[in-house]
Design an enzyme around this catalytic site. Structure first.
Site, PDB file in Angstrom:
ATOM      1  N   PHE A   1     -33.560  33.138  -3.559  1.00  0.00           N
ATOM      2  CA  PHE A   1     -33.386  33.308  -4.999  1.00  0.00           C
ATOM      3  C   PHE A   1     -33.058  34.755  -5.304  1.00  0.00           C
ATOM      4  O   PHE A   1     -33.303  35.667  -4.501  1.00  0.00           O
ATOM      5  CB  PHE A   1     -34.651  32.876  -5.759  1.00  0.00           C
ATOM      6  CG  PHE A   1     -35.862  33.709  -5.461  1.00  0.00           C
ATOM      7  CD1 PHE A   1     -36.184  34.824  -6.238  1.00  0.00           C
ATOM      8  CD2 PHE A   1     -36.702  33.392  -4.401  1.00  0.00           C
ATOM      9  CE1 PHE A   1     -37.291  35.601  -5.965  1.00  0.00           C
ATOM     10  CE2 PHE A   1     -37.824  34.158  -4.125  1.00  0.00           C
ATOM     11  CZ  PHE A   1     -38.117  35.262  -4.906  1.00  0.00           C
ATOM     12  N   CYS A   2     -32.481  34.981  -6.498  1.00  0.00           N
ATOM     13  CA  CYS A   2     -32.172  36.317  -6.994  1.00  0.00           C
ATOM     14  C   CYS A   2     -32.195  36.269  -8.512  1.00  0.00           C
ATOM     15  O   CYS A   2     -32.561  35.252  -9.102  1.00  0.00           O
ATOM     16  CB  CYS A   2     -30.830  36.816  -6.452  1.00  0.00           C
ATOM     17  SG  CYS A   2     -29.441  35.736  -6.855  1.00  0.00           S
ATOM     18  N   THR A   3     -31.788  37.335  -9.167  1.00  0.00           N
ATOM     19  CA  THR A   3     -31.946  37.430 -10.623  1.00  0.00           C
ATOM     20  C   THR A   3     -31.165  36.353 -11.374  1.00  0.00           C
ATOM     21  O   THR A   3     -31.720  35.619 -12.179  1.00  0.00           O
ATOM     22  CB  THR A   3     -31.508  38.814 -11.126  1.00  0.00           C
ATOM     23  OG1 THR A   3     -32.201  39.819 -10.399  1.00  0.00           O
ATOM     24  CG2 THR A   3     -31.797  38.963 -12.609  1.00  0.00           C
TER      25      THR A   3
ATOM     26  N   GLY B   1     -28.405  34.475  -9.665  1.00  0.00           N
ATOM     27  CA  GLY B   1     -27.787  33.521  -8.752  1.00  0.00           C
ATOM     28  C   GLY B   1     -26.661  34.053  -7.907  1.00  0.00           C
ATOM     29  O   GLY B   1     -26.302  33.469  -6.889  1.00  0.00           O
TER      30      GLY B   1
ATOM     31  N   ILE C   1     -33.607  33.566 -11.242  1.00  0.00           N
ATOM     32  CA  ILE C   1     -34.910  33.754 -11.880  1.00  0.00           C
ATOM     33  C   ILE C   1     -34.804  33.621 -13.394  1.00  0.00           C
ATOM     34  O   ILE C   1     -35.686  33.065 -14.055  1.00  0.00           O
ATOM     35  CB  ILE C   1     -35.482  35.138 -11.521  1.00  0.00           C
ATOM     36  CG1 ILE C   1     -35.636  35.281 -10.007  1.00  0.00           C
ATOM     37  CG2 ILE C   1     -36.822  35.371 -12.214  1.00  0.00           C
ATOM     38  CD1 ILE C   1     -35.770  36.724  -9.544  1.00  0.00           C
TER      39      ILE C   1
END
Length: 302
Positions: A174-176, A178, A203
């Site tokens: 996951f990341c901020t 996508g 997120i």
């Protein structure tokens, strides 16, 4: 209230340089500020402004070649979180430094926010945070692995050094918003991994859709604008920015004796010289003067 739109889209622009001037002119005409990156592989960035202006800019972006399916995530801000509008030409819209990586060819399995908790709770799943160390430090998912990377360029080396740890596991990343996972999942697939997943919308989508009572997110989510961090419901968080080291700082950090607004914080106090502090104090004076005039000093931007 201003609208903030975070967006990215992978496509193939044959002449990305030709897109810059019309896009910048439109943003300026619509009083939209922020940062957009254009490369041959697509577009990425965050912009803020009046709702009508944001809508016109997004319509312009969706009319670009291959961008009809462009998606974005909206939040709000009471004050403008950017000092100016920047449209930059880049080699990559998120820098990984792996020329063979191509998200348009294949990516991992998307997992909606509503299904993410179930996936990351499974015993055979390894959860990896692909963001930079200072982002992870203020918030991440329960049980997630922190690679401890300073930039996304460091992720491939970290993976190659640690791949054996994750043998016969499913990988959930996951990341901020996508975008990093589009590249990191393609990278893992290229190395032979098969069970690779990533949080759709990142997120920000999770914090927007999942109730805090059901959440497995701990802390706040770092964002690349003057709001600094967001919480559930995409409400503004408690963190501010240290303008000396550009790291997010918590209320506890700001209560520490090593904190001086715009000059130092507990994260950077040992890395600064006396000349650095003198220079930062002078800049802070200029920022304060601009604020009293109702202006945003560009030195206050990240």
């Amino acid at each position: 209230m201003l609208t903030v739109a975070a967006l990215y889209h992978f496509t193939r622009f044959s002449t990305p340089a030709a897109l810059r001037a019309p896009l910048l002119a439109l943003c300026e005409a619509e009083q939209v500020k922020g940062s957009l990156l254009i490369a041959a592989e697509g577009i990425n960035g965050t912009i803020a402004g009046p709702a009508a202006g944001i809508a016109r800019v997004l319509a312009h972006l969706r009319a670009l070649p291959g961008c009809a399916d462009l998606e974005w995530k909206e939040s709000s801000a009471e004050t403008m979180p950017f000092g100016r509008m920047k449209v930059k030409l880049k080699r990559e819209i998120v820098t990984m430094g792996q020329p063979q990586v191509d998200p348009l060819s294949a990516v991992g399995n998307y997992v909606d926010a509503a299904e993410w908790n179930e996936l990351i709770s499974a015993p055979d799943v390894v959860v990896i945070d692909t963001r930079n160390d200072y982002e992870v430090a203020i918030g991440t998912f329960q049980g997630a692995i922190d690679p401890g990377i300073r930039t996304f360029r460091d992720f491939p080396a970290w993976w190659e050094a640690n791949q054996a740890r994750f043998h016969n596991k499913r990988i959930a990343m996951f990341c901020t918003g996508g975008i990093r996972c589009e590249k990191s999942t393609n990278y893992l697939l290229g190395l032979g991994e098969q069970d690779v997943y990533h949080l759709k919308g990142g997120i920000l989508k999770y914090l927007e859709d999942v109730a805090e009572t059901d959440s497995q997110w701990n802390g706040e989510c770092f964002v690349f604008d003057q709001r600094v961090s967001l919480t559930h419901g995409l409400e503004r968080g408690t963190h501010q920015m240290c303008h000396a080291c550009r790291r997010p700082i918590s209320p506890d950090d700001m209560a520490a004796p090593t904190y001086e607004a715009g000059v130092s914080c507990p994260h950077c106090i040992d890395a600064l010289s006396d000349s650095d502090r003198m220079r930062f104090r002078e800049r802070q004076k200029q920022i304060a003067l601009a604020k009293r005039r109702g202006e945003l000093h560009l030195g206050a931007e990240r």
